[in-house]
Design an enzyme around this catalytic site. Sequence first.
Site, PDB file in Angstrom:
ATOM      1  N   PRO A 130      53.249  47.459  63.534  1.00  0.00           N
ATOM      2  CG  PRO A 130      53.195  45.502  64.798  1.00  0.00           C
ATOM      3  CD  PRO A 130      52.972  46.973  64.907  1.00  0.00           C
ATOM      4  CE1 TYR A 131      46.199  48.039  58.535  1.00  0.00           C
ATOM      5  CE2 TYR A 131      46.726  50.310  59.079  1.00  0.00           C
ATOM      6  CZ  TYR A 131      45.999  49.397  58.345  1.00  0.00           C
ATOM      7  OH  TYR A 131      45.079  49.826  57.425  1.00  0.00           O
TER       8      TYR A 131
END
Length: 216
Positions: A130-131
């Site tokens: 997600p990052y």
Amino acid sequence: MKVLVVGANGQIGKHLVSFIQDSDSLEAKAMIRNQEQVSFFEKLGAETAVADLEEDIETIAKAAEGVDAVVFTAGSGPHTGKDKTILIDLDGAVKTIEAAKAAGVKRFIMISSFDTRREAIQAASSSFAPYVAAKHYADEWLKQTDLDYTIIHPGRLTNDKGTGQVEAAFEVERGEVPREDVAGVIVASLENETTIGKEFQVVSGTKPIKDAIHSI
């Protein structure tokens, strides 16, 4: 050149504001989240602006008034959930880009992740993906603007004392780099217009920072 440091209270941000204040050609305006953080920057002689990346574009644009460049070095941190990753690392970055445009600021430096290509999202662990995805889309948003951007992709960040020597290129072998040296790379990029419109990876190396950035 007056520089708005977004994420000034972070580990890279504190080094960066300190370096900018020691520079003959730059001055810092530290964007921080709360009033309790002001004293650290006042001791450095830096101007401050209290604003939260979860606020609206207009609030961030107000913080960017009167500056010549914006550096986005904020991050949600490794101990927050996916919601904060989206709200800070993606939406916060995009809002800062739009705020810079609204405030008439052309120069923009983004501190990204080491590899934000689509392949890197798929290769990342489930917790890190997600990052990387957030950084990918923030970078892509910036590249679609007419801002004078530079995107810096540092290797694995450490709190080691900076050496002042790095390796920097569009693609380098994965490695570590002290946060203090990343701050030095940002300053060198601000001072070198040849970095405009470019993105590069940076890790610890053997070239003095200014020389490494000049050869990008």
